[in-house]
Design an enzyme around this catalytic site. Structure first.
Site, PDB file in Angstrom:
ATOM      1  N   LYS A  84       0.842  -1.349   0.014  1.00 30.93           N
ATOM      2  CA  LYS A  84      -0.036   0.040  -0.004  1.00 30.93           C
ATOM      3  C   LYS A  84       0.864   1.352  -0.051  1.00 30.93           C
ATOM      4  O   LYS A  84       2.052   1.300   0.313  1.00 30.93           O
ATOM      5  CB  LYS A  84      -0.910  -0.031   1.259  1.00 30.93           C
ATOM      6  CG  LYS A  84      -0.256  -0.374   2.417  1.00 30.93           C
ATOM      7  CD  LYS A  84      -1.311  -0.390   3.784  1.00 30.93           C
ATOM      8  CE  LYS A  84      -0.536  -0.273   5.027  1.00 30.93           C
ATOM      9  NZ  LYS A  84      -1.150  -0.517   6.185  1.00 30.93           N
ATOM     10  N   HIS A  85       0.468   2.402  -0.779  1.00 35.84           N
ATOM     11  CA  HIS A  85      -0.613   2.548  -1.147  1.00 35.84           C
ATOM     12  C   HIS A  85      -0.731   2.923  -2.683  1.00 35.84           C
ATOM     13  O   HIS A  85      -0.019   4.082  -2.963  1.00 35.84           O
ATOM     14  CB  HIS A  85      -1.748   3.911  -0.684  1.00 35.84           C
ATOM     15  CG  HIS A  85      -1.770   3.486   0.969  1.00 35.84           C
ATOM     16  ND1 HIS A  85      -1.054   3.881   1.785  1.00 35.84           N
ATOM     17  CD2 HIS A  85      -2.856   3.105   1.636  1.00 35.84           C
ATOM     18  CE1 HIS A  85      -1.255   3.573   3.171  1.00 35.84           C
ATOM     19  NE2 HIS A  85      -2.585   3.166   2.847  1.00 35.84           N
ATOM     20  N   HIS A 130     -12.098  15.271   2.818  1.00 41.43           N
ATOM     21  CA  HIS A 130     -12.863  15.006   1.634  1.00 41.43           C
ATOM     22  C   HIS A 130     -12.389  15.677   0.542  1.00 41.43           C
ATOM     23  O   HIS A 130     -12.890  15.798  -0.569  1.00 41.43           O
ATOM     24  CB  HIS A 130     -14.337  15.581   1.859  1.00 41.43           C
ATOM     25  CG  HIS A 130     -15.079  15.126   3.169  1.00 41.43           C
ATOM     26  ND1 HIS A 130     -14.966  13.950   3.335  1.00 41.43           N
ATOM     27  CD2 HIS A 130     -15.331  15.667   4.270  1.00 41.43           C
ATOM     28  CE1 HIS A 130     -15.605  13.584   4.922  1.00 41.43           C
ATOM     29  NE2 HIS A 130     -15.910  14.611   4.982  1.00 41.43           N
ATOM     30  N   ASP A 184      -9.615   1.258   0.818  1.00 38.60           N
ATOM     31  CA  ASP A 184     -10.368   1.742   2.220  1.00 38.60           C
ATOM     32  C   ASP A 184     -10.988   3.034   2.208  1.00 38.60           C
ATOM     33  O   ASP A 184     -11.107   3.689   3.171  1.00 38.60           O
ATOM     34  CB  ASP A 184      -9.207   1.892   3.421  1.00 38.60           C
ATOM     35  CG  ASP A 184      -8.329   2.780   2.992  1.00 38.60           C
ATOM     36  OD1 ASP A 184      -8.135   3.387   2.187  1.00 38.60           O
ATOM     37  OD2 ASP A 184      -7.343   2.679   4.083  1.00 38.60           O
TER      38      ASP A 184
END
Length: 487
Positions: A166-167, A180, A252
């Site tokens: 990851k990632h 966000h 995720d």
């Protein structure tokens, strides 16, 4: 067509008061819907083993049971063996230590029922202001990180547990953004190929079973500036076709974006699956999400063939990691080795080695006040007491007392922090405790239960011991390290 719920992997969280009892009804309903597995957060060894056994017995399909195990099984589940962070082990410069740590982790996880470990992190430390890579990253050299990741993956999967690089395609250059907001990595693609991609190519060469994708945009790779989670250019063309990756692509994003409405969660899930993600971790509105995705497959815009590819891929790897009876169990020598390794990584960040003597006052300063820690902050002081060092935990240095003062600093910035720094009140409290000890003419030193980069938050005149993490194994190791005869 199969069940799209198989591509969803809900989270199960241990509650210190009610245990897993509050999760049972939700687990039952998730299994009725046909989910493809679960992600576990916390719990005692015996209860975790029982829960997973019950879940597998009730499921009609092989399941993926995942957990964050970068610091050994003890990172998540009490009563099991903890390990130092991978960066701390890597700093010792011995590949055999990486391999043995991975083997021990897998050997202990598999009998519990956990068959998918979310490690190693392959993101490079390219940006000092990036919180997660500054604290959890292995290093900045792409070749070195790739070699370390390959050692971990090969050893882990040799013991039957899926690893997860990851990632992808690398989030080390990210500057943390407000919640966000999708952060961009806006650099020429040549730089990405020369640096970020190299650890992931090493992981693919080691046949890593899964990749966690970054929710980050890469304009030089995809002109639409869609985050990798939503980019078919990155996931299908680059990862699948160019690099030949045949494992699972996990995301995720449903957890990392914070609380989502059912409608927002469904929109994100639909876009991620359409772009090429195979499994989505930690959905919050499971029932409505399954209904919406079923409708999207039946009526559009999701293609049935696209979903079927992911279903088959998930089933393949769940079968590969299915429980077996011939586990290689963790031995007493394995546990003893882990204890020694935890002590080996302890070091001075600055200053001379502290001498706790026969008595030391311990002042705990905790920056992680927003969540209940898995490992109590008093383990360190209890370890000192076990070594015949009086170590009362106090709020501030006691007046009219002699002997040293130890500031035990906790805080790994797990709450979406956008700066590699403690809160102002935490820094002020550390300084106030140190100043009070100086006024009383008492020796003072700090023990940092976090990566060494956070030593900058402690006054420069104060010696700092790096204990790397707040996990039980590291608190105990630091206590032993401070009181060993050679110290």
């Amino acid at each position: 067509m199969g069940n799209v719920a198989e591509l969803l992997v809900p989270a199960i969280t241990w509650d210190p008061t009610t245990g897993f009892t509050g999760e049972r009804a939700r687990i039952t309903r998730a299994l009725e819907l046909g989910v493809g597995g679960f992600v576990l957060h916390g719990g005692p060894e015996a209860e975790v083993r029982t829960l997973i056994k019950d879940i597998r017995h009730a499921s009609k399909i092989p399941l993926l049971i995942g957990a964050e195990l970068e610091r050994g099984v003890g990172q998540q589940f009490s009563g099991t063996t903890g390990l130092p962070p991978l960066a701390a082990i890597a700093a010792l410069g011995d590949a055999n230590l990486i391999q043995r740590a991975a083997k021990l982790t897998a050997r202990e996880a598999r009998p519990l029922g956990v068959n998918w470990g979310f490690a190693p992190m392959c993101d490079l430390q390219m940006n000092p202001s990036n919180v997660r890579t500054s604290l959890d990253g292995i290093g900045s050299n792409a070749e070195d990180v790739g070699a370390i990741a390959a050692h971990w993956i090969e050893a882990c999967q040799h013991e039957g547990m899926l690893a997860c690089a990851k990632h992808f395609p690398g989030a080390g250059r990210v500057t943390d953004s407000p919640d966000h907001v999708v952060p961009p990595v806006d650099v020429p693609r040549s730089l990405l190929f020369e640096n970020e991609f190299r650890p992931f190519r090493a992981a693919i060469s080691s046949r890593v079973a899964s990749m966690m994708v970054a929710h980050v945009s890469y304009p030089s790779l995809d002109a639409s500036e869609s985050p990798a989670t939503f980019s078919s250019v990155i996931l299908r063309y680059l990862l699948r076709e160019k690099y030949g990756f045949e494992g699972l692509v996990a995301s995720d994003v449903l957890r990392s974006r914070g609380p989502l409405s059912p409608e927002a969660e469904a929109e994100i899930a639909m876009r991620a699956l359409d772009a090429g993600c195979d499994v989505l971790l930690s959905p919050s509105h499971l029932e409505s999400l399954v209904a919406t995705l079923d409708r999207c497959v039946r009526d559009g815009p999701l293609y049935e063939d696209r979903i079927e590819q992911s279903r088959r891929r998930r089933l393949k790897w769940a079968q590969w990691a299915a429980p077996q009876t011939d586990f290689r169990r963790v031995s007493g020598s394995d546990v003893a080795w882990a204890v020694q390794l935890s002590e080996r990584v302890i070091s001075m960040v600055r200053g001379e080695h502290p001498k706790p003597g026969k008595a030391v006052e311990v002042v705990i300063v905790d920056d992680d006040t927003h969540w209940a820690p898995l490992h109590p902050r008093t383990i360190f002081a209890q370890t000192l007491e076990s070594a015949q060092v009086a170590a009362p935990v106090v709020d501030a240095p006691t007046t009219n007392r002699d002997g040293p003062v130890c500031v035990a600093v906790f805080g790994e910035l797990r709450d979406g922090r956008h700066e590699v720094a403690y809160r102002a009140e935490t820094v002020q409290r550390i300084a106030a405790v140190c100043d009070a000890a100086v006024v009383q003419r008492r020796p003072v030193f700090a023990v940092l239960f976090a990566p060494p980069v956070l030593a900058s938050q402690i006054p420069r005149s104060v010696p700092v011991v790096c204990g790397w993490s707040a996990d039980r194994c590291m608190q105990e190791a630091t206590g032993r390290w401070l009181t060993r005869p050679s110290a």
